[in-house]
Design a protein around this motif. Sequence first.
Motif, PDB file in Angstrom:
ATOM      1  N   GLY A  28      -4.094   9.968   3.229  1.00 40.11           N
ATOM      2  CA  GLY A  28      -2.907   9.956   4.074  1.00 40.11           C
ATOM      3  C   GLY A  28      -1.596   9.759   3.336  1.00 40.11           C
ATOM      4  O   GLY A  28      -0.554   9.574   3.959  1.00 40.11           O
ATOM      5  N   GLY A  29      -1.617   9.829   2.020  1.00 42.49           N
ATOM      6  CA  GLY A  29      -0.398   9.662   1.238  1.00 42.49           C
ATOM      7  C   GLY A  29       0.147  10.989   0.760  1.00 42.49           C
ATOM      8  O   GLY A  29      -0.356  12.060   1.111  1.00 42.49           O
ATOM      9  N   PHE A  30       1.199  10.910  -0.050  1.00 41.29           N
ATOM     10  CA  PHE A  30       1.835  12.098  -0.604  1.00 41.29           C
ATOM     11  C   PHE A  30       1.789  12.024  -2.115  1.00 41.29           C
ATOM     12  O   PHE A  30       2.094  10.987  -2.708  1.00 41.29           O
ATOM     13  CB  PHE A  30       3.292  12.197  -0.134  1.00 41.29           C
ATOM     14  N   ALA A  31       1.428  13.131  -2.746  1.00 42.42           N
ATOM     15  CA  ALA A  31       1.411  13.235  -4.200  1.00 42.42           C
ATOM     16  C   ALA A  31       2.117  14.528  -4.573  1.00 42.42           C
ATOM     17  O   ALA A  31       1.762  15.597  -4.072  1.00 42.42           O
ATOM     18  CB  ALA A  31      -0.018  13.239  -4.726  1.00 42.42           C
ATOM     19  N   THR A  48       5.238   5.572  -8.915  1.00 41.62           N
ATOM     20  CA  THR A  48       4.655   5.101  -7.663  1.00 41.62           C
ATOM     21  C   THR A  48       5.738   4.675  -6.673  1.00 41.62           C
ATOM     22  O   THR A  48       6.751   4.097  -7.053  1.00 41.62           O
ATOM     23  CB  THR A  48       3.682   3.923  -7.898  1.00 41.62           C
ATOM     24  N   LEU A  49       5.482   4.991  -5.428  1.00 45.96           N
ATOM     25  CA  LEU A  49       6.365   4.598  -4.335  1.00 45.96           C
ATOM     26  C   LEU A  49       5.505   4.069  -3.206  1.00 45.96           C
ATOM     27  O   LEU A  49       4.314   4.382  -3.113  1.00 45.96           O
ATOM     28  CB  LEU A  49       7.156   5.803  -3.803  1.00 45.96           C
ATOM     29  N   GLU A  50       6.133   3.285  -2.353  1.00 47.87           N
ATOM     30  CA  GLU A  50       5.487   2.869  -1.111  1.00 47.87           C
ATOM     31  C   GLU A  50       6.533   2.963  -0.022  1.00 47.87           C
ATOM     32  O   GLU A  50       7.576   2.312  -0.089  1.00 47.87           O
ATOM     33  CB  GLU A  50       4.927   1.452  -1.213  1.00 47.87           C
ATOM     34  N   LYS A  51       6.263   3.853   0.933  1.00 44.09           N
ATOM     35  CA  LYS A  51       7.202   4.153   2.015  1.00 44.09           C
ATOM     36  C   LYS A  51       8.560   4.571   1.456  1.00 44.09           C
ATOM     37  O   LYS A  51       9.605   4.145   1.932  1.00 44.09           O
ATOM     38  CB  LYS A  51       7.333   2.967   2.965  1.00 44.09           C
ATOM     39  N   LEU A 103       3.553   9.447  -6.571  1.00 47.34           N
ATOM     40  CA  LEU A 103       2.597   9.071  -5.528  1.00 47.34           C
ATOM     41  C   LEU A 103       3.295   8.157  -4.533  1.00 47.34           C
ATOM     42  O   LEU A 103       3.865   7.139  -4.917  1.00 47.34           O
ATOM     43  CB  LEU A 103       1.408   8.315  -6.129  1.00 47.34           C
ATOM     44  N   ASP A 104       3.243   8.519  -3.261  1.00 49.32           N
ATOM     45  CA  ASP A 104       3.798   7.660  -2.216  1.00 49.32           C
ATOM     46  C   ASP A 104       2.669   7.300  -1.259  1.00 49.32           C
ATOM     47  O   ASP A 104       2.306   8.068  -0.362  1.00 49.32           O
ATOM     48  CB  ASP A 104       4.929   8.368  -1.470  1.00 49.32           C
ATOM     49  N   ILE A 105       2.094   6.131  -1.528  1.00 54.15           N
ATOM     50  CA  ILE A 105       0.957   5.639  -0.754  1.00 54.15           C
ATOM     51  C   ILE A 105       0.802   4.150  -1.077  1.00 54.15           C
ATOM     52  O   ILE A 105       1.095   3.736  -2.202  1.00 54.15           O
ATOM     53  CB  ILE A 105      -0.337   6.413  -1.105  1.00 54.15           C
ATOM     54  N   PRO A 106       0.377   3.321  -0.127  1.00 54.97           N
ATOM     55  CA  PRO A 106       0.099   1.925  -0.476  1.00 54.97           C
ATOM     56  C   PRO A 106      -0.956   1.859  -1.582  1.00 54.97           C
ATOM     57  O   PRO A 106      -1.902   2.649  -1.602  1.00 54.97           O
ATOM     58  CB  PRO A 106      -0.423   1.326   0.836  1.00 54.97           C
TER      59      PRO A 106
END
Length: 117
Positions: A28-31, A48-51, A103-106
Amino acid sequence: MAPDAGPTARLTSAMLVGALRRRVAAAGGFATVIVKGDEISGVILIQTLEKGELSGLFERVSNFAGGHALLRCGPDVGEGVQAIDAYLARRRRSDPDLWVVELDIPQAERFAVETLC
């Protein structure tokens, strides 16, 4: 005397990045590949990112024991996006084969370690 098994097969940078993108998307994340590097052996940097908030910059490096590790690199996140962008630009100038993947995902670092190391 054991027969020589020949060179050890290894996954290419493009294969590793592809696997990482699929795993993150499946969760469910974005790469996103920001910069595509050498298909075979380009160094891989993970942003890396989160939200949408930058949380780190990591590099896949050899652990000199036949495997790899993911190490934090570049400026501290607190220095801002401009410092990260300047670091990435310097790295690209010195290594045009470098991959940069966002990567944007927890727990993005966990996904990168599990896939790349």
